[in-house]
Design a protein around this motif. Structure first.
Motif, mmCIF file in Angstrom:
data_model
loop_
_atom_site.group_PDB
_atom_site.id
_atom_site.type_symbol
_atom_site.label_atom_id
_atom_site.label_comp_id
_atom_site.label_asym_id
_atom_site.label_seq_id
_atom_site.Cartn_x
_atom_site.Cartn_y
_atom_site.Cartn_z
ATOM 1 N N HIS A 79 0.722 -4.885 -13.069
ATOM 2 C CA HIS A 79 1.257 -4.152 -11.920
ATOM 3 C C HIS A 79 0.487 -4.502 -10.643
ATOM 4 O O HIS A 79 -0.743 -4.570 -10.660
ATOM 5 N N LEU A 80 1.242 -4.706 -9.581
ATOM 6 C CA LEU A 80 0.624 -4.877 -8.264
ATOM 7 C C LEU A 80 1.521 -4.174 -7.253
ATOM 8 O O LEU A 80 2.631 -4.612 -6.989
ATOM 9 N N ASN A 81 1.021 -3.072 -6.730
ATOM 10 C CA ASN A 81 1.796 -2.280 -5.784
ATOM 11 C C ASN A 81 1.313 -2.539 -4.370
ATOM 12 O O ASN A 81 0.149 -2.897 -4.144
ATOM 13 N N LEU A 82 2.234 -2.394 -3.424
ATOM 14 C CA LEU A 82 1.908 -2.611 -2.013
ATOM 15 C C LEU A 82 2.145 -1.317 -1.257
ATOM 16 O O LEU A 82 3.275 -0.810 -1.229
ATOM 17 N N HIS A 83 1.085 -0.786 -0.692
ATOM 18 C CA HIS A 83 1.198 0.445 0.077
ATOM 19 C C HIS A 83 1.064 0.124 1.552
ATOM 20 O O HIS A 83 0.185 -0.647 1.942
ATOM 21 N N ILE A 84 1.955 0.682 2.352
ATOM 22 C CA ILE A 84 1.930 0.416 3.788
ATOM 23 C C ILE A 84 1.828 1.740 4.527
ATOM 24 O O ILE A 84 2.673 2.633 4.359
ATOM 25 N N ASN A 85 0.800 1.872 5.331
ATOM 26 C CA ASN A 85 0.598 3.083 6.135
ATOM 27 C C ASN A 85 1.169 2.898 7.536
ATOM 28 O O ASN A 85 1.235 1.782 8.060
ATOM 29 N N SER A 86 1.541 4.008 8.131
ATOM 30 C CA SER A 86 1.948 4.015 9.553
ATOM 31 C C SER A 86 2.898 2.871 9.866
ATOM 32 O O SER A 86 2.629 2.018 10.728
ATOM 33 N N LEU A 87 4.018 2.846 9.203
ATOM 34 C CA LEU A 87 4.964 1.734 9.335
ATOM 35 C C LEU A 87 5.386 1.511 10.778
ATOM 36 O O LEU A 87 5.592 2.451 11.553
ATOM 37 N N GLU A 88 5.499 0.235 11.133
ATOM 38 C CA GLU A 88 5.915 -0.182 12.468
ATOM 39 C C GLU A 88 7.211 -0.984 12.369
ATOM 40 O O GLU A 88 7.548 -1.521 11.310
#
Lengths: 111, 113
Positions: free
Chosen positions: B73-82
């Motif tokens: 598993h490799l998840n991608l988390h993105i904060n404060s999307l632009e």
């Protein structure tokens, strides 16, 4: 039947030879056809992009599409050692849509 | 029997939100990747993990954080999307980091509004 089939190789040919790379696909909705080249530890780069049956030429590279047979090919003329890479066929459903990739064929050009 | 699966396939979200894209491979591969597809269809590598360890970390904003709970598993988390984060993101896996025979997921189209 898998959506895209591509022989993983490896394919080894002598320098200067003509290389033929192929993919078959089953989804008749595919309208666009692409070939990517990927060097080790790098992201795939787009080589050729076509949306019609027939041939498209760019330098030493020719992409061929046969929609009736659901078969695409990439030919490389006068192959060079620098052509050694993995080549992936790819199929977006629409022009800007997500892409279905083949598994890639590893190509080695022997000096 | 999907080899590399990523979810969701489509994600529409508002600016400022935090979102995650998940990726799983059932091939027994050691190495997984996240790519971002640019406007010219070029796939830019973002991150690569080998057996849960980060091995490639290209120049991406630190709002992007990969997480690998195990090597499948490799998840991608993105904060404060632009707005500029809107793109198609591809997950892939390969047997080893040197093995360019990569198996790709079907991509996640992220649209930030």
């Amino acid at each position: 039947q898998k959506e895209v089939e591509q022989d993983p190789g490896p394919l080894s040919v002598p320098e200067g030879a003509i290389v033929s790379l192929n993919c078959t696909y089953s989804n008749s909705a595919f309208q666009y056809f692409m070939w990517y080249r990927q060097y080790s530890r790098k992201g795939p780069e787009l080589l050729m992009y076509t949306y019609s049956s027939g041939n498209k030429e760019d330098g030493r590279f020719t992409a061929q599409v046969d929609k009736s047979s659901k078969y695409i090919s990439l030919f490389i003329r006068d192959s060079q050692p620098s052509d050694s890479a993995t080549y992936l066929c790819a199929f977006p459903m629409n022009r800007d849509d997500k892409i279905i990739f083949g598994k890639g064929t590893r190509l080695h050009i022997l000096p | 029997d999907t080899a590399v699966s990523q979810t969701p396939k489509y994600l529409v979200t508002q600016m400022g939100n935090d979102k995650s894209i998940k990726c799983e491979q059932n091939l027994g591969h050691d190495t997984m990747y996240w790519y971002k597809q640019d406007s010219k269809k070029f796939l830019k590598i973002m991150f690569s993990y080998n057996n849960k360890e980060l091995i490639i970390n290209e120049t991406v904003p630190n709002r992007f954080s990969p997480k690998s709970p195990d090597k499948a598993h490799l998840n991608l988390h993105i904060n404060s999307l632009e707005l500029g984060d809107s793109a198609v993101y591809f997950c892939a896996s390969s047997l080893t980091p040197e093995n360019t025979e990569a198996f790709f997921g079907q991509g996640t189209r992220l649209t930030v509004v």
